[in-house]
Motif scaffolding. Structure first.
Motif, PDB file in Angstrom:
ATOM      1  N   HIS A   1     -27.388   3.121 -71.407  1.00 48.73           N
ATOM      2  CA  HIS A   1     -25.826   3.185 -71.028  1.00 48.73           C
ATOM      3  C   HIS A   1     -25.156   3.047 -72.581  1.00 48.73           C
TER       4      HIS A   1
ATOM      5  N   ASP B   1     -21.772  15.496 -73.093  1.00 43.12           N
ATOM      6  CA  ASP B   1     -22.515  13.836 -73.708  1.00 43.12           C
ATOM      7  C   ASP B   1     -23.479  14.289 -73.414  1.00 43.12           C
TER       8      ASP B   1
ATOM      9  N   ARG C   1     -18.999  10.992 -74.503  1.00 46.71           N
ATOM     10  CA  ARG C   1     -17.855  10.809 -73.278  1.00 46.71           C
ATOM     11  C   ARG C   1     -16.819   9.836 -73.450  1.00 46.71           C
ATOM     12  N   HIS C   2     -17.917   9.229 -73.815  1.00 45.76           N
ATOM     13  CA  HIS C   2     -17.046   7.487 -73.861  1.00 45.76           C
ATOM     14  C   HIS C   2     -17.680   7.409 -75.404  1.00 45.76           C
TER      15      HIS C   2
ATOM     16  N   GLU D   1     -11.142   7.842 -82.777  1.00 49.40           N
ATOM     17  CA  GLU D   1     -11.881   8.102 -81.297  1.00 49.40           C
ATOM     18  C   GLU D   1     -12.563   9.698 -80.906  1.00 49.40           C
TER      19      GLU D   1
ATOM     20  N   GLN E   1     -16.091   5.217 -77.206  1.00 49.24           N
ATOM     21  CA  GLN E   1     -15.791   3.457 -78.200  1.00 49.24           C
ATOM     22  C   GLN E   1     -17.408   2.356 -77.554  1.00 49.24           C
ATOM     23  N   ARG E   2     -18.663   3.575 -76.374  1.00 50.53           N
ATOM     24  CA  ARG E   2     -19.179   2.543 -76.281  1.00 50.53           C
ATOM     25  C   ARG E   2     -20.407   2.665 -77.393  1.00 50.53           C
ATOM     26  N   TRP E   3     -20.284   3.708 -77.775  1.00 51.21           N
ATOM     27  CA  TRP E   3     -21.188   4.407 -79.280  1.00 51.21           C
ATOM     28  C   TRP E   3     -20.663   3.445 -80.567  1.00 51.21           C
TER      29      TRP E   3
ATOM     30  N   THR F   1     -16.862  13.101 -80.601  1.00 54.17           N
ATOM     31  CA  THR F   1     -15.518  13.050 -78.980  1.00 54.17           C
ATOM     32  C   THR F   1     -17.040  14.714 -78.449  1.00 54.17           C
TER      33      THR F   1
END
Length: 238
Positions: free
Chosen positions: A219, A60, A16-17, A38, A19-21, A53
């Protein structure tokens, strides 16, 4: 018969995010062979961590097991006797899907490369028929390493980098049954790696498990297992 050429494990995580990965992969010392996007990004360590994504079919944190080979025709011949489907994917080319008796699917495409790193991908294939999963991976060129004396676990290594753990689904801790689970494998000092992750803004703690020590990241949620040194109840097949 097995594929004699190179094979590389690619673990695809849907996020879902994303960029965090991307930030986590960077903190783990994995390198992007091209600028991350992205929707899709790849990071090389031992094997390839791909970040996609999330989609309607892949929420997610869900994970796919993909193998990169040198010769897709050879892979298809090696998988004779298994249920396979070959399709063309825009932007990728031909892809082979092999379906196990459990319904678990593994995808295969060309693009194998040799990868190295202190952190490797090790997706877990949860399936009660471990011998079938092992046979499929051996046909594609992976080789067995550590295995449980009583069955229930075997790790399969790829020459191009990365590995796959095969685990009995009945022993899956989250109770979700047969499928592909997300995990990474790290060599070296886990305490130092956890401290480095904390410095990078991740919540990471080291936990002692029965088979080895592991880092739990909150997370995004992922386990980074340390290499297994205690072989009590296990043996090496390599």
């Amino acid at each position: 018969m097995s594929v004699a050429a190179r094979v590389t494990v690619q673990q695809i995580v849907y996020a879902r995010h994303p960029q965090r990965w991307h930030a986590l992969a960077d903190a783990l010392g994995m390198a992007a062979p091209y600028p991350p996007d992205e929707d899709w990004a790849e990071f090389d360590g031992g094997g390839v961590l791909a970040v996609h994504t999330e989609t309607g079919d892949h929420g997610d944190g869900t994970t796919d097991l993909h193998l990169l080979v040198d010769d897709l025709d050879a892979a298809e011949r090696a998988l004779a006797g298994y249920e396979t489907t070959r399709m063309h994917m825009d932007g990728i080319g031909d892809m082979l899907i092999v379906r196990a008796g459990s319904g678990v699917t593994v995808s295969v495409s060309t693009g194998a490369r040799t990868t190295h790193g202190a952190v490797s991908v090790q997706p877990i294939w949860f399936q009660d028929d471990i011998s079938e999963a092992r046979s499929i991976l051996e046909a594609l060129g992976l080789r067995a390493g550590i295995a449980a004396d009583r069955g229930g676990w075997v790790e399969m290594h790829a020459d191009g980098g990365g590995s796959v753990g095969i685990h009995s689904a009945s022993g899956r801790s989250d109770g979700t049954g047969e499928g592909i689970g997300l995990s990474l494998l790290a060599t070296g000092d886990l305490d130092a790696l956890a401290a480095s992750l904390s410095d990078a803004g991740f919540t990471a703690s080291v936990v002692d498990e029965a088979w080895a020590r592991t880092i739990r990241v909150a997370h995004p949620q992922v386990w980074i297992n340390g290499t297994q040194d205690d072989l009590h109840g296990y043996h090496r097949e390599d």
